[in-house]
Design a protein around this motif. Structure first.
Motif, PDB file in Angstrom:
ATOM      1  N   VAL A  37       0.833  -1.204   0.000  1.00 59.01           N
ATOM      2  CA  VAL A  37       0.000   0.000   0.000  1.00 59.01           C
ATOM      3  C   VAL A  37       0.868   1.254   0.000  1.00 59.01           C
ATOM      4  O   VAL A  37       0.654   2.182  -0.789  1.00 59.01           O
ATOM      5  CB  VAL A  37      -0.945  -0.008   1.221  1.00 59.01           C
ATOM      6  CG1 VAL A  37      -1.610   1.361   1.397  1.00 59.01           C
ATOM      7  CG2 VAL A  37      -2.011  -1.078   1.065  1.00 59.01           C
ATOM      8  N   LEU A 143      -4.882   3.662   1.410  1.00 58.31           N
ATOM      9  CA  LEU A 143      -4.868   3.435  -0.033  1.00 58.31           C
ATOM     10  C   LEU A 143      -5.782   4.415  -0.752  1.00 58.31           C
ATOM     11  O   LEU A 143      -5.409   4.992  -1.782  1.00 58.31           O
ATOM     12  CB  LEU A 143      -5.293   1.995  -0.324  1.00 58.31           C
ATOM     13  CG  LEU A 143      -5.048   1.483  -1.740  1.00 58.31           C
ATOM     14  CD1 LEU A 143      -3.565   1.496  -2.075  1.00 58.31           C
ATOM     15  CD2 LEU A 143      -5.598   0.053  -1.884  1.00 58.31           C
ATOM     16  N   ALA A 451      -5.505  -3.297  -4.157  1.00 62.91           N
ATOM     17  CA  ALA A 451      -4.184  -2.830  -4.590  1.00 62.91           C
ATOM     18  C   ALA A 451      -4.122  -2.680  -6.104  1.00 62.91           C
ATOM     19  O   ALA A 451      -3.615  -1.676  -6.624  1.00 62.91           O
ATOM     20  CB  ALA A 451      -3.111  -3.785  -4.095  1.00 62.91           C
TER      21      ALA A 451
END
Length: 590
Positions: A37, A143, A451
């Motif tokens: 992250v 994130l 991600a």
């Protein structure tokens, strides 16, 4: 265990070592996720940070002030183009000046403090999540915050807000911990953080934190009695610590600079909110101004927000993470209402709303992962649909660019013709990352899906960098300065005709040491020129005197000011060189 839940250690004998291989593997796995992250966020914030030139906007103004400090100017009273500039406190200038002195002068060095503050904000989300036993919430908030398009683009620009938000969010987090744990230590730590936020952007940082604390006091005191909570807020040591950190510069500035108190405290803070600030150089907008701005701010994460807000579990328990999420949600509402009611509006004012909403939604996601009901199990699939929706929307937007009208509009807005071809790989990249993330989420691979989806930010950042490079002539005076400094002697006196901010300010970053403004209508220099008019804001007579003495001179004239310049007669006897948005008139002297 649900297939998308956090990895858990395998069952062990009662007498087994609690730090066995399974627990170590789980710990390392989670640390690896955190590292991924932070890597993605770091790439979004730092990749190509110095590729685009310093822009002729606030970027050039603030960087020029820091450069003046680094070259021996006053560190107490910020100076812009030789005159006092006290709209904001000096902490960001100090950090940029230290960056210049430590690693050289350039665009990325100037932008580094803000980008680093934004990266630290994401890191802080993860630390806060660990502190409250909500690591998934921290990871999600980090994130989203570090890759949301609007947040990233602002953080890659020289503004006070990214640095202020970093300190201000620490202060808010510490206040929530102090109230939950009834420990004054956290309140005193918050006093340090909000003092640093105040030294970054002024009294508004303290005002907003106080406003949110009052809202909690009135409407959500929890297990506290309101009187006891108010006395807790007003801890004498916390007040003293705040004053110890924030007051010295303000007191010294009032002593050193005539007119500081009125301009800084009343005109710049109260007048800006009321829309009565002098000079009137702020943005106006309707009450709904921030709706579209927040949509752009969250951008690719907007469909995720809808899904988590609608389908995520209600936050009704009394866990620390839940209580802090409600603080975050309430703070986001308060900030939006406060700035929507202000006379002065700017898209970057609501920058803290993005991490606040991200934390609130992250706690919802955390709780869903801890539950085993059908709605919680379906949440990753719904997030997959949200990711796919963004990818499909990106493809639809690309397809729309083939329509003649939109293609003309893109070119009219300043997108270079050659770069319209680069829209295709950008859209392909967005579609690929979004749809790949959607597939992973539909397969219950939550962390990997998040991600991969977040990689869409890297595609958009790369496009924005290429676009800024292609539009250098529109955004900055970098090329003008380079060409004219080769043409003219080093001791040339530079003038600008009637303009400064948003036009020619970046000349100060690219080799022009001082710029005298002829018949200035500059609003950014308004206060400073009242204090030291003879040095920077000058009459045409000063230009004529320099020419009469046979000194080399150069006059930068914006194209929209050319008629007035030509009518003035000052151009007689001067050579000229045309650029895209300006013409420079010059004489090499005797």
């Amino acid at each position: 265990m649900e297939p998308y839940a956090l990895p858990q250690p395998v069952a062990a004998d009662p007498g087994a070592d609690s730090s066995g291989p399974a627990r170590l593997w789980a710990r390392h796995h989670l640390l690896g996720l955190d590292a991924v992250v932070l890597l993605i966020v770091g790439l979004a914030l730092f990749w190509g940070l110095g590729s685009a030139p310093i822009r002729d906007t606030d970027e050039a103004l603030y960087a020029a002030i820091a450069l003046s400090m680094a070259h021996g100017g006053s560190w107490l009273i910020p100076h812009l183009d030789g005159v006092p500039y006290i709209e904001k406190p000096p902490l960001l200038y100090w950090l940029m000046a230290l960056s210049f002195k430590a690693i050289g002068v350039g665009a990325w060095q100037a932008r580094l403090p803000d980008a680093l503050a934004a990266w630290m904000t994401s890191f802080g989300c993860m630390v806060f999540g660990r502190m409250l036993a909500a690591p998934v919430a921290g990871r999600f908030a980090a994130l989203l915050t570090g890759t949301a398009l609007g947040y990233v683009l602002i953080a890659r620009t020289i503004l006070f807000d990214p640095l202020m938000v970093f300190f201000w969010l620490i202060a808010l987090a510490m206040v929530t911990l102090a109230v939950q744990r009834r420990q004054r230590f956290w309140l005193r730590a918050a006093a340090v953080a909000v003092a640093l936020a105040t030294l970054t952007k002024g009294p508004v940082a303290l005002l907003l934190l106080g406003l949110i604390a009052v809202v909690q006091l009135l409407f959500a005191p929890g297990t506290w009695k309101r009187g006891a909570l108010l006395r807790f807020y007003l801890d004498p040591w916390a007040v003293a610590i705040f004053l110890l950190v924030a007051a010295p510069w303000h007191l010294a500035a009032m002593e050193a600079q005539h007119g500081f108190a009125w301009f800084y405290f009343f005109n710049e803070t109260i007048g800006r909110f009321l829309g009565t600030r002098i000079p009137d150089d702020f943005h106006h907008g309707p009450w709904w101004y921030y709706g579209p701005k927040l949509l752009i701010g969250f951008f690719q994460w907007a469909p995720w927000i809808v899904v988590l807000a609608w389908f995520g579990p209600r936050l009704n328990d009394s866990k620390s993470a839940t209580l802090s999420a409600r603080w975050g949600r309430n703070a986001a509402i308060v900030l939006t209402l406060f700035y929507s009611s202000a006379g002065d509006k700017g898209a970057y004012y609501l920058l803290p709303v993005i991490p606040l909403v991200a934390w609130w939604l992250g706690v919802k996601l955390q709780q869903a992962m801890e539950q085993s009901d059908q709605a919680a199990a379906a949440l990753p699939a719904r997030l997959g649909l949200a990711a796919a929706a963004f990818g499909v929307a990106a493809v639809a937007l690309w397809a729309a660019t083939f329509t003649p009208q939109l293609h003309r509009d893109l070119l009219h807005s300043g997108l270079p013709s050659a770069d319209t071809a680069w829209l295709l790989p950008m859209i392909a990249g967005l579609a690929l990352t979004s749809l790949a993330g959607a597939v992973l989420l539909r397969s219950a691979k939550l962390h990997m899906g998040m991600a991969v989806f977040a990689l869409s930010a890297l595609v958009m950042v790369q496009f924005s960098v290429r676009l800024a490079e292609a539009k250098t002539a529109d955004l900055s005076q970098k090329q003008v300065a380079a060409d004219m400094l080769r043409e003219l002697p080093p001791h040339t006196r530079w003038f600008s005709w009637q303009t400064f901010e948003d036009h020619d300010a970046s000349l100060l970053l690219y080799g022009v040491n001082h710029l005298q403004i002829v018949d200035s209508t500059s609003k950014d220099l308004w206060f400073g020129c009242q204090q030291a008019r003879q040095s920077t804001c000058v009459t045409p007579q000063v230009l004529l005197q320099a020419r009469d003495k046979g000194l080399p001179v150069a006059v930068w004239v914006a194209r929209d000011r050319l008629p007035g310049w030509l009518r003035s007669g000052l151009s007689k006897g001067l050579s000229s060189k045309a650029f895209k948005n300006s013409v420079v008139y010059y004489s090499r002297g005797d």
